[in-house]
Design a protein around this motif. Structure first.
Motif, mmCIF file in Angstrom:
data_model
loop_
_atom_site.group_PDB
_atom_site.id
_atom_site.type_symbol
_atom_site.label_atom_id
_atom_site.label_comp_id
_atom_site.label_asym_id
_atom_site.label_seq_id
_atom_site.Cartn_x
_atom_site.Cartn_y
_atom_site.Cartn_z
ATOM 1 N N LEU A 159 -56.604 -81.012 -65.298
ATOM 2 C CA LEU A 159 -56.768 -80.522 -66.588
ATOM 3 C C LEU A 159 -55.491 -80.118 -67.565
ATOM 4 C CD1 LEU A 159 -59.459 -80.072 -67.887
ATOM 5 C CD2 LEU A 159 -59.630 -77.807 -66.958
ATOM 6 N N GLY A 207 -61.018 -69.999 -69.168
ATOM 7 C CA GLY A 207 -62.588 -69.646 -68.789
ATOM 8 C C GLY A 207 -63.100 -70.329 -67.704
ATOM 9 N N LEU A 208 -62.359 -70.941 -66.803
ATOM 10 C CA LEU A 208 -62.649 -71.704 -65.802
ATOM 11 C C LEU A 208 -62.966 -70.630 -64.228
ATOM 12 C CD1 LEU A 208 -60.594 -74.779 -66.323
ATOM 13 C CD2 LEU A 208 -62.987 -74.546 -66.595
ATOM 14 N N ASP A 209 -63.862 -71.352 -63.370
ATOM 15 C CA ASP A 209 -64.140 -70.259 -62.468
ATOM 16 C C ASP A 209 -63.831 -71.306 -61.267
ATOM 17 O OD1 ASP A 209 -65.079 -69.118 -60.224
ATOM 18 O OD2 ASP A 209 -67.009 -68.828 -61.304
ATOM 19 N N GLY A 260 -73.596 -79.471 -64.684
ATOM 20 C CA GLY A 260 -72.814 -80.219 -66.074
ATOM 21 C C GLY A 260 -71.582 -80.471 -65.479
ATOM 22 N N LEU A 313 -66.063 -77.353 -68.261
ATOM 23 C CA LEU A 313 -65.376 -77.607 -69.459
ATOM 24 C C LEU A 313 -64.653 -76.206 -69.734
ATOM 25 C CD1 LEU A 313 -67.795 -79.533 -71.397
ATOM 26 C CD2 LEU A 313 -65.817 -80.381 -70.580
ATOM 27 N N ARG A 354 -63.595 -73.207 -72.007
ATOM 28 C CA ARG A 354 -64.554 -72.139 -72.980
ATOM 29 C C ARG A 354 -63.786 -72.237 -74.338
ATOM 30 N NH1 ARG A 354 -62.482 -67.187 -70.796
ATOM 31 N NH2 ARG A 354 -60.543 -66.992 -71.461
ATOM 32 N N ILE A 355 -64.442 -71.871 -75.463
ATOM 33 C CA ILE A 355 -63.832 -71.902 -76.899
ATOM 34 C C ILE A 355 -63.085 -70.683 -76.948
ATOM 35 C CG2 ILE A 355 -64.402 -71.942 -79.013
ATOM 36 C CD1 ILE A 355 -66.663 -73.820 -78.562
#
Lengths: 330, 353
Positions: A175, A253-255, A323, A326, A328-329
């Motif tokens: 990423l 904002g990923l886990d 899903g 992704l 976050r915004i």
């Protein structure tokens, strides 16, 4: 030089490509025969698996698609207790691919195969229209010792769960590369050969092993809890995540629980064997950060659950990844 | 005080029932992940408000993006979450499957590279977000301006927090206190919420995102609520900053100036709530050439009549009280926007039951 459609024609250009790149990199007596199929020694019980590899970028900090294509398949064999022996590889190459890139990928693949103790005994090359991409399929064969039963259905109450090292490194690397973020994070893609061989050589009574790949630890353990119909409870504070990956996840904002690795595994085994297993893992290649992360109890109403006790004592129930993961915004 | 003291206070709270709302998608996710609701007293109710920018964008906005993506020589670029939000008849992802030109990007700056590489193609960036994200778009604007790039436009669905909080207070959402958004406050400063807290006598706690920061913020909010009469009588502010490591009273004034330069307030439609005056940000007239038609995208269509996203977004019901939740509506088959975004309250409730 770049790959053109002529390299996929089956004629002189194809032969030259195979001789120059693949035969040189993978050089071994079986492959060198260049027969229509490889004939190799066998075993009474074999494990077989296949996987296809598509990754952007093709080269990233800590690895490349060639290393990935070996590790992915080898690790899947290892997770059943098999000793990986043979690999096949199919390259689908888009026209426009830089031949030097292809050489680097093939060389990396050969080095990783040597490290993992497997021989690449058969291969195939196709060239398709496109814009310089490489896709690789590998299939693998491993030998399984008599009487060894390591499976997703064998996790039992009283087991504990170990993980062989930090979570999320590969995912964060890929990423980060795609987002042009410069940091110190490197992919962990590695063969788990040494760790598994060490555990089995010391007769550690392993019930289940699983490599932590796409979907991350939570997805893997939720699937295993379902297969074995047990409750797995993790301690959030014991989950190993490097500070760099933790901060990266915090920003986006990923886990880390849902981020993939390519060189980590979980091991479920009876609690009394955990300490010895941890010592062995920590002494093996790529296992220095191995820790115990959770315990296994009876499943409720015949189904599996994955729970995590949070840092403030709350309990969180985890499901498989839904899903895509992704950023976050806000 | 150690964190255990705060947790004990929240655990043993036995006063009247109180309802605190967070209005930030990252708080929605952080609260769900922390498991905090299982630690604190059942008399403290935590509800999610309209804090996910993707979730509150009306279907008319998605429809306009799809229409643009179907125009010749036009590509719509946007963040991943937006791709799956249902429009009137399809999502951007579905439109892409049938030939619309849609690209997922990780940063608005990716559009610059695309636009330079393909000068004959027009790139429209689907710019959604709150106060936090808007400054990033101004950086895109600056670069487009300074490099004289002519094939980039934006379709904006930008919103600001205070008007919608006011709207909630005026429209029957019975909220006793707000967990004020940490990221928004980095840009806008804790002062952003002071007028509201004064006017409505409701406390606001600017709070961080780690489990411990959440505990401290919620504790602070509860204490302010308990002492609100006294604080008001003494002329004390009911807005407190519990995230001082990154949030200041005045916020990031440079970012605020950039936003002021490019954008002006205007009415905006929030999914399920209708139009709220001055709750949107639009490109100023001087920059109209960069706008792909962001004003007046008011249509707000429900794909499933039984969907109660609007009630969820207002904190009037919990996700579980929606008849679709966990049945026909799941992250893989979302019926409303709250189940699509990873910041949506239903998505987080589904994942962290």
């Amino acid at each position: 030089m770049v790959i053109t459609m002529a390299h996929g024609s089956g004629g002189a250009a194809t032969s030259e490509l195979i001789d120059e790149i693949f035969a040189k990199a993978f050089d071994n007596t079986v492959l060198n025969e260049m027969e229509d199929s490889a004939v190799v020694e066998g075993s009474a019980r074999i494990a077989m698996t296949t996987d296809s590899f598509v990754v952007t970028p093709l080269e990233y900090p800590g690895g490349d698609i060639g290393r990935l294509a070996v590790c992915g398949t080898v690790n899947d064999l290892l997770m059943r207790g098999a000793t990986p022996k043979y690999l096949t590889c199919g390259y689908i190459i888009q026209e426009g691919t830089d031949v030097e890139l292809l050489r680097r990928v093939a060389t990396s693949m050969a080095e990783t195969a040597r490290e993992a103790g497997v021989t690449i005994v058969a291969g195939d090359t196709k060239v398709i229209e496109g814009n310089g991409g490489i896709m690789i399929n590998t299939a693998g064969v491993g030998f399984v010792p008599e009487g060894l039963e390591i499976s997703a259905t064998r996790i039992q109450p009283g087991d504990v769960v170990l993980v062989s090292g930090n979570l999320g490194d590969h995912h964060a690397t890929i990423l980060g590369s795609r987002m042009n973020i410069t940091n110190q994070i490197e992919s962990d893609n590695a063969p788990l050969t040494d760790m598994v061989a060490t555990l089995l050589a010391h007769k550690i009574p392993v019930h289940c092993m699983r490599d932590v790949t796409r979907g991350g630890l939570a997805t893997v353990l939720k699937e295993l809890s379902d297969s074995s119909k047990v409750t797995i409870t993790l301690e959030e504070e014991s989950l190993p995540v490097s500070p760099a990956v933790r901060d990266f996840c915090g920003l986006l904002g990923l886990d880390p629980l849902y981020m993939g690795n390519e060189g980590k595994m979980i091991v479920a085994l009876p609690a009394e064997a955990a300490e010895e297993a941890l010592q062995l893992l920590r002494g093996a290649n790529y296992g220095a950060d191995a820790v115990q992360i959770g315990v296994v109890t009876e499943g409720i109403d015949g189904h599996g659950d994955l729970l995590v006790r949070t840092a403030i004592g709350g309990m969180r129930q985890l499901d498989v990844l839904q899903g895509e993961g992704l950023p976050r915004i806000c | 005080m150690g964190i255990e003291t705060y947790i004990d206070y929240l655990k043993n709270y036995d006063g009247p029932d109180v309802t605190f709302m967070e209005v930030c998608g990252s708080h929605t996710a952080a609260i769900a992940k922390s498991g905090i609701t299982k630690v604190i007293s059942p008399k403290i109710h935590l509800v999610s408000g309209p804090g996910c920018p993707v979730c509150v964008s009306p279907s008319g906005y998605v429809d306009r993006l799809i229409a643009l993506a179907r125009q010749p020589e036009t590509t719509v670029c946007t963040f991943g979450d937006l791709l799956r939000i249902p429009g009137t008849s399809e999502s951007l992802n579905e439109a892409k499957g049938s030939g619309a030109s849609v690209e997922m990007v990780y940063s608005p700056m990716d559009v610059i590279a695309l636009a330079k590489e393909h000068p004959d193609q027009t790139y429209v960036f689907g710019a959604v977000g709150f106060e936090t994200t808007v400054p990033v778009y101004t950086v895109l604007m600056e670069q487009v301006e300074s490099e004289g790039i002519t094939n980039i436009q934006v379709l904006t669905a930008l919103k600001v927090m205070p008007p919608v909080i006011r709207w909630l207070c005026d429209n029957g959402a019975r909220i006793d206190g707000f967990i004020a958004p940490g990221h928004v406050s980095v840009i806008s400063g804790s002062k952003h919420f002071e007028a509201l807290s004064r006017e409505y006598g409701i406390p606001f706690a600017v709070t961080g995102f780690s489990p411990k920061e959440l505990v401290v913020g919620i504790y602070g909010l509860l204490r302010m609520w308990e002492q609100r009469q006294k604080l008001l009588a003494e002329g004390e502010s009911l807005t407190k900053n519990f995230y001082p490591s990154v949030v200041t009273h005045d916020g990031n004034v440079i970012a605020q100036a950039k936003v002021e330069k490019y954008f002006e307030p205007g009415p905006a439609v929030w999914r399920g709530m209708g139009e709220i005056a001055d709750s949107g940000l639009y490109l100023r007239k001087e920059y109209a050439a960069l706008d792909a038609g962001s004003r007046g995208l008011d249509e707000d269509h429900k794909i499933n009549k039984a969907c109660r996203c609007d009630q969820v977004l207002m904190g009037k019901i919990t996700s579980e009280e929606c008849p679709l939740f966990g049945k026909v509506c799941s992250p893989l088959t979302p019926q409303g926007a709250c189940m699509v975004s990873s910041e949506g309250s239903c998505y987080q409730r589904f994942l962290n039951r």
